[in-house]
Design a protein around this motif. Structure first.
Motif, PDB file in Angstrom:
ATOM      1  N   ALA A 172      -3.714  -5.243 -27.199  1.00  0.00           N
ATOM      2  CA  ALA A 172      -4.213  -5.532 -25.574  1.00  0.00           C
ATOM      3  C   ALA A 172      -5.318  -6.244 -25.437  1.00  0.00           C
ATOM      4  N   HIS A 173      -5.146  -7.148 -24.537  1.00  0.00           N
ATOM      5  CA  HIS A 173      -6.301  -7.846 -24.217  1.00  0.00           C
ATOM      6  C   HIS A 173      -6.565  -7.555 -22.793  1.00  0.00           C
ATOM      7  N   ALA A 229      -4.857   1.548 -23.921  1.00  0.00           N
ATOM      8  CA  ALA A 229      -5.616   2.480 -23.722  1.00  0.00           C
ATOM      9  C   ALA A 229      -6.898   2.311 -24.467  1.00  0.00           C
ATOM     10  N   SER A 230      -6.800   2.171 -25.840  1.00  0.00           N
ATOM     11  CA  SER A 230      -8.330   1.904 -26.525  1.00  0.00           C
ATOM     12  C   SER A 230      -9.002   0.566 -26.125  1.00  0.00           C
ATOM     13  N   THR A 231      -8.478  -0.507 -25.652  1.00  0.00           N
ATOM     14  CA  THR A 231      -8.876  -1.602 -24.959  1.00  0.00           C
ATOM     15  C   THR A 231      -9.681  -1.420 -23.854  1.00  0.00           C
ATOM     16  N   LEU A 232      -8.977  -0.456 -22.883  1.00  0.00           N
ATOM     17  CA  LEU A 232      -9.707  -0.209 -21.502  1.00  0.00           C
ATOM     18  C   LEU A 232     -10.914   0.825 -21.901  1.00  0.00           C
ATOM     19  N   TYR A 233     -10.829   1.693 -22.722  1.00  0.00           N
ATOM     20  CA  TYR A 233     -11.879   2.592 -23.025  1.00  0.00           C
ATOM     21  C   TYR A 233     -12.885   1.702 -23.646  1.00  0.00           C
ATOM     22  N   ASP A 234     -12.618   0.944 -24.531  1.00  0.00           N
ATOM     23  CA  ASP A 234     -13.700  -0.003 -24.998  1.00  0.00           C
ATOM     24  C   ASP A 234     -14.407  -0.673 -23.884  1.00  0.00           C
ATOM     25  N   ILE A 282      -6.165  -1.243 -11.756  1.00  0.00           N
ATOM     26  CA  ILE A 282      -6.001  -1.601 -12.915  1.00  0.00           C
ATOM     27  C   ILE A 282      -4.671  -1.751 -13.350  1.00  0.00           C
ATOM     28  N   LEU A 283      -4.231  -2.783 -13.931  1.00  0.00           N
ATOM     29  CA  LEU A 283      -2.904  -3.330 -14.250  1.00  0.00           C
ATOM     30  C   LEU A 283      -2.713  -3.545 -15.696  1.00  0.00           C
ATOM     31  N   THR A 284      -1.655  -3.013 -16.247  1.00  0.00           N
ATOM     32  CA  THR A 284      -1.261  -2.987 -17.860  1.00  0.00           C
ATOM     33  C   THR A 284       0.025  -4.203 -17.522  1.00  0.00           C
ATOM     34  N   LEU A 343      -6.849  -6.732 -15.591  1.00  0.00           N
ATOM     35  CA  LEU A 343      -5.395  -6.740 -16.239  1.00  0.00           C
ATOM     36  C   LEU A 343      -5.658  -6.595 -17.603  1.00  0.00           C
ATOM     37  N   ILE A 344      -4.747  -5.731 -18.106  1.00  0.00           N
ATOM     38  CA  ILE A 344      -4.602  -5.365 -19.611  1.00  0.00           C
ATOM     39  C   ILE A 344      -3.301  -5.958 -19.929  1.00  0.00           C
ATOM     40  N   ALA A 345      -3.142  -7.055 -20.564  1.00  0.00           N
ATOM     41  CA  ALA A 345      -1.848  -7.467 -20.933  1.00  0.00           C
ATOM     42  C   ALA A 345      -1.555  -7.036 -22.393  1.00  0.00           C
TER      43      ALA A 345
END
Lengths: 146, 329
Positions: free
Chosen positions: B320-321, B203-208, B223-225, B298-300
């Protein structure tokens, strides 16, 4: 978000484990294991004409052997998973824990692999089993005089 | 930290999996799947090494190139000292960076490669990520043949290796931008609930990323986690809404795609460094090439779990990157 608040959020979406159902399954299967054990004792003592005390030792060996063999054949883990703790608490669980660890590390050598890792799961059972046997034995000595 | 790229493309990919993925709903999208866990090798660790070398060789075959044409290989896996990748790199003989971010390894590799290609330090790069169910279970959990009951929130490590070939040749999928994640720790100590551990990191990486690029979540078609699993996915969506006020509609999780959701053997879904790239490089890229999806994020997600630290009663940090992928033609 604060940690406490987040942990509440996690709790909201974490599924409840079916404690009662699992308990009943374990109780019934564990009970059947007990029945099987008793049957084996009676069977051995009848067939070999030996006292039940000796027959119960052979019964233990039989169940350990069965637990190990079925673990090696690769399907005992699935039984254990579906039986919940019904197959772990009896002697078969101990055999299963040791055998699965031994299988896992056999390719890393007899000493550094099997020897060092076989008691990975079962080691705690032995340590605390021996300690508690000693402790309760002492209690019995004090209370009942031996 | 968000990077923008103009000249980085994923030209081609390769995916090889084990038997469980083969039985899953995406089996037809993978390049190759094995029936057993050894692939002709003696141990699981060696089997994972073989998966990596084979996926790189398959990728080079698709591109009609040799190992000597590749400038750099970046790879990682779950095993201690990332042995599978190191041994594979020793076989491959390509200049190598070994990396570890648990299940976020794949995207970390893509970001590093993209930065070097964009700055023209290298012409091309192969990124690999792999995991092996049995080797990971052995290292992180219990012996594989041990059948102790597990909670429903547990995830099932995928067996497979995924490779991607990146270069500045305008072909394939464009790497549009990327955001580097920060390590977060929300005090979760349950090693059988990785979705809860990783959801805040994602969540924090996506928000950033959305903040840095000044975009809305619906800018993306999908959007994929990586591997939050069935329950982690719900936690993530709720967290995005309550913490950042962002509601996600076009969202899914690769852990829930690689195995059938009603597959009880997989518990809450797949996990492992191979999970996200296996799904993305096969099924998602296929959809992108067909024009069904244009912009994919893609959020790994990686739980930086160590059994030692868990035994010392510490909570599990996670990272998460994120990488933004686009179809340009």
């Amino acid at each position: 978000m604060e940690k406490n608040k987040y942990q509440n959020l996690v709790k909201k979406y974490t599924p409840k484990e079916n404690v009662l159902g699992n308990g009943v399954t374990a109780f019934i299967i564990g009970g059947f294991m007990g029945m099987l054990g008793e049957f084996l004792i009676q069977f051995y003592s009848y067939v070999f004409s030996i006292p039940t005390k000796e027959a119960s030792t052979i019964m233990t060996v039989t169940l350990i052997f069965a637990g190990c063999l079925l673990t090696c054949l690769g399907f005992f883990d699935k039984w254990v998973t579906s039986a919940k703790c019904g197959l772990i608490v009896p002697i078969t669980g101990f055999a299963h824990a040791m055998q699965s660890a031994a299988l896992e590390y056999k390719k890393e050598g007899f000493v550094t692999g099997i020897g060092a890792n076989m008691f990975k799961l079962a080691g705690s059972v032995i340590i605390y089993g021996v300690c508690s046997a000693y402790f309760f034995g002492l209690c019995r000595l004090i209370v009942m005089g031996g | 930290m968000t990077f923008k790229y103009e000249n980085v493309y994923i030209n081609d990919t390769s995916t090889i999996t084990g038997p469980y993925e083969r039985k899953g709903p995406l089996s037809t999208y993978f390049d190759k799947s094995y029936d057993d866990f050894y692939f002709g090798m003696k141990t699981w660790e060696q089997a994972e090494e073989k998966l990596i070398t084979e996926s790189v060789d398959l990728l080079l075959y698709k591109l009609a190139r040799t190992r000597f044409d590749v400038d750099l290989h970046i790879g990682g896996d779950l095993l201690n000292q990332i042995v599978a990748s190191n041994y594979a790199a020793s076989t491959l003989g390509i200049p190598f960076f070994g990396i570890y971010s648990a299940c976020a390894t794949s995207v970390e590799g893509l970001i590093l490669a993209s930065n070097m290609i964009e700055s023209k330090q290298i012409k091309n790069c192969i990124c690999t990520a792999s995991s092996h169910n049995n080797a990971a279970e052995k290292q992180f959990r219990y012996p594989v043949e041990y059948g102790g009951p597990k909670p429903k929130t547990d995830t099932f490590t995928t067996t497979g290796a995924a490779s991607a070939y990146l270069s500045y040749n305008k072909r394939g999928i464009k790497v549009e931008s990327a955001t580097v994640g920060t390590v977060t720790d929300y005090g979760i100590k349950d090693a059988f609930h990785m979705g809860a551990v990783m959801a805040p990191a994602a969540a924090s990486t996506l928000y950033d990323h959305l903040k840095d690029t000044k975009r809305e979540a619906d800018y993306y078609d999908l959007i994929l986690t990586g591997d939050l699993g069935i329950y982690g996915r719900k936690i993530f969506k709720d967290y995005m809404k309550t913490e950042y006020g962002i509601s996600l509609k076009n969202y899914d999780d690769t852990a829930c795609m690689i195995f059938a959701e009603d597959n009880k053997e997989a518990y809450a879904g797949g996990s492992g460094p191979a999970c996200a790239p296996l799904v993305t490089y096969s099924y998602i890229f296929d959809k992108m090439k067909k024009g069904e999806l244009n912009r994919v994020l893609l959020i790994a997600t990686g739980a930086l779990m160590s059994p030692t630290m868990v035994n010392q009663k510490l909570s599990i940090p996670s990272i998460a990157h994120l990488i933004s992928l686009e179809v340009t033609e």
